[in-house]
Design a protein around this motif. Structure first.
Motif, PDB file in Angstrom:
ATOM      1  N   ASN A 152     -14.457  -3.657   9.799  1.00 52.23           N
ATOM      2  CA  ASN A 152     -15.768  -3.463  10.421  1.00 52.23           C
ATOM      3  C   ASN A 152     -16.637  -4.634   9.961  1.00 52.23           C
ATOM      4  OD1 ASN A 152     -18.555  -2.781  10.677  1.00 52.23           O
ATOM      5  ND2 ASN A 152     -18.016  -0.624  10.829  1.00 52.23           N
ATOM      6  N   SER A 192      -8.389   4.903   9.698  1.00 56.93           N
ATOM      7  CA  SER A 192      -7.134   5.174   8.990  1.00 56.93           C
ATOM      8  C   SER A 192      -5.937   5.230   9.928  1.00 56.93           C
ATOM      9  CB  SER A 192      -7.249   6.495   8.220  1.00 56.93           C
ATOM     10  OG  SER A 192      -7.513   7.552   9.119  1.00 56.93           O
ATOM     11  N   THR A 225     -19.603  -3.587   7.461  1.00 57.37           N
ATOM     12  CA  THR A 225     -19.292  -3.146   6.094  1.00 57.37           C
ATOM     13  C   THR A 225     -18.258  -4.033   5.402  1.00 57.37           C
ATOM     14  OG1 THR A 225     -17.506  -1.687   6.825  1.00 57.37           O
ATOM     15  CG2 THR A 225     -19.734  -0.742   6.739  1.00 57.37           C
ATOM     16  N   GLN A 272      -7.754   1.254  14.163  1.00 56.04           N
ATOM     17  CA  GLN A 272      -7.713  -0.126  13.686  1.00 56.04           C
ATOM     18  C   GLN A 272      -7.489  -1.107  14.831  1.00 56.04           C
ATOM     19  OE1 GLN A 272      -5.421  -1.024  10.161  1.00 56.04           O
ATOM     20  NE2 GLN A 272      -6.004   0.913   9.186  1.00 56.04           N
ATOM     21  N   GLU A 299     -12.155   0.670   7.973  1.00 53.30           N
ATOM     22  CA  GLU A 299     -12.624   2.056   7.910  1.00 53.30           C
ATOM     23  C   GLU A 299     -11.696   3.039   8.609  1.00 53.30           C
ATOM     24  OE1 GLU A 299     -16.601   1.729   9.441  1.00 53.30           O
ATOM     25  OE2 GLU A 299     -17.332   0.856   7.552  1.00 53.30           O
ATOM     26  N   LYS A 325     -15.137  -3.686   5.592  1.00 49.63           N
ATOM     27  CA  LYS A 325     -14.064  -2.813   5.130  1.00 49.63           C
ATOM     28  C   LYS A 325     -13.251  -2.311   6.329  1.00 49.63           C
ATOM     29  CE  LYS A 325     -16.610  -1.134   1.151  1.00 49.63           C
ATOM     30  NZ  LYS A 325     -17.224  -0.023   0.488  1.00 49.63           N
TER      31      LYS A 325
END
Length: 124
Positions: free
Chosen positions: A35, A44, A38, A49, A42, A40
């Motif tokens: 993202n 899962s 962020t 993704q 995120e 990160k």
């Protein structure tokens, strides 16, 4: 040769550019499901993704005024080939009917334990 930094895509995890333009081609670095807000991963699931990956690639393309219809080749890297079908569905939907050349391979691992990474080459 021109280095492209896409401000709306995730920051590079190393010493590389979002993309490089040479002649009428844009070589986009591989994107994972980070993202850009962020920095990160995120989601899962491989579906989540893959959607983020495609949005990240679209951001890189948009930085140069291009879209998915300009993609001529993609390389897809999966951490598990069992995720092929789920990735393929989201990938296809994200391309909005466009069907560039593609290679898909399984790899031993990806940065940040991502499930999928996709890079592309686009034409101006």
């Amino acid at each position: 040769m021109k280095k492209i930094i896409a401000n709306t895509a995730p920051k590079a995890l190393g010493p590389y550019a979002s993309a490089i333009r040479t002649g009428n081609l844009l070589f986009c670095s591989g994107q994972t499901g980070i993202n850009p807000v962020t920095n990160k991963v995120e989601a899962s699931t491989v579906e989540g993704q893959t959607l983020q990956v495609m949005n990240n690639l679209k951001a890189v393309l948009a930085a140069e005024g291009l879209g998915v219809q300009n993609i001529v080749k993609c390389n897809v890297y999966l951490s598990d080939m069992a995720n092929f079908e789920a990735m393929n569905l989201v990938y296809g939907e994200s391309l909005e009917g466009h069907t560039p050349a593609r290679t898909t391979v399984a790899v031993a691992g990806l940065p940040l334990n991502a499930l999928v990474e996709i890079e592309c080459i686009a034409e101006y």
